[in-house]
Design an enzyme around this catalytic site. Sequence first.
Site, mmCIF file in Angstrom:
data_model
loop_
_atom_site.group_PDB
_atom_site.id
_atom_site.type_symbol
_atom_site.label_atom_id
_atom_site.label_comp_id
_atom_site.label_asym_id
_atom_site.label_seq_id
_atom_site.Cartn_x
_atom_site.Cartn_y
_atom_site.Cartn_z
ATOM 1 N NE ARG A 73 -4.799 1.210 1.501
ATOM 2 C CZ ARG A 73 -4.697 1.843 0.353
ATOM 3 N NH1 ARG A 73 -5.607 1.674 -0.590
ATOM 4 N NH2 ARG A 73 -3.681 2.638 0.106
ATOM 5 C CG ASP A 125 -5.485 4.871 2.783
ATOM 6 O OD1 ASP A 125 -5.498 4.412 3.949
ATOM 7 O OD2 ASP A 125 -4.524 5.477 2.292
ATOM 8 C CB CYS A 140 -0.986 -0.022 1.168
ATOM 9 S SG CYS A 140 -0.265 0.136 2.817
#
Length: 151
Positions: free
Chosen positions: A13, A122, A7
């Site tokens: 994440r 996100d 990420c």
Amino acid sequence: MKINFVCLGNTCRSPMAEYVMKNLVQKAGLSDKISVVSSGCHATSYSEIHEGTCYELSKNNIPFNPRRTSKKFTAEDYQTCDYIIGMDKNNVQDIKKITGNDPDNKVFLMLEFAGENRDVADPYLTDDYTATYKDISRACEFLLKRLAAEI
């Protein structure tokens, strides 16, 4: 087989995906065949996992190391991994820049494995760690089925 979830900063994440996948791999008895790591295209050294990710993993009984720190994705990671999985399209673009446009076709968008062409939102921006967990968990289950078929 080695998987690297990627990420932006490697605090929300991608570590969530790392630990969800490690848990699935362990439960499937494939820990000796599949290794899982995570990194970030723009990670800063020594940032810990975000508390929202820790909370979501704990809530879902996923073992994790809360003291784990972020790691930056590098061209060397590309050489040592079989699957490099970006959480969003920007991550995939950044990975391709770092790797010379993915010459070995190792780079994927996370939700591709669940049959979707969209980003994992996100949670650092949305503050919705539960929605992120649901997307990641579902995609990891499909990914595990694919990997198990390849082994």
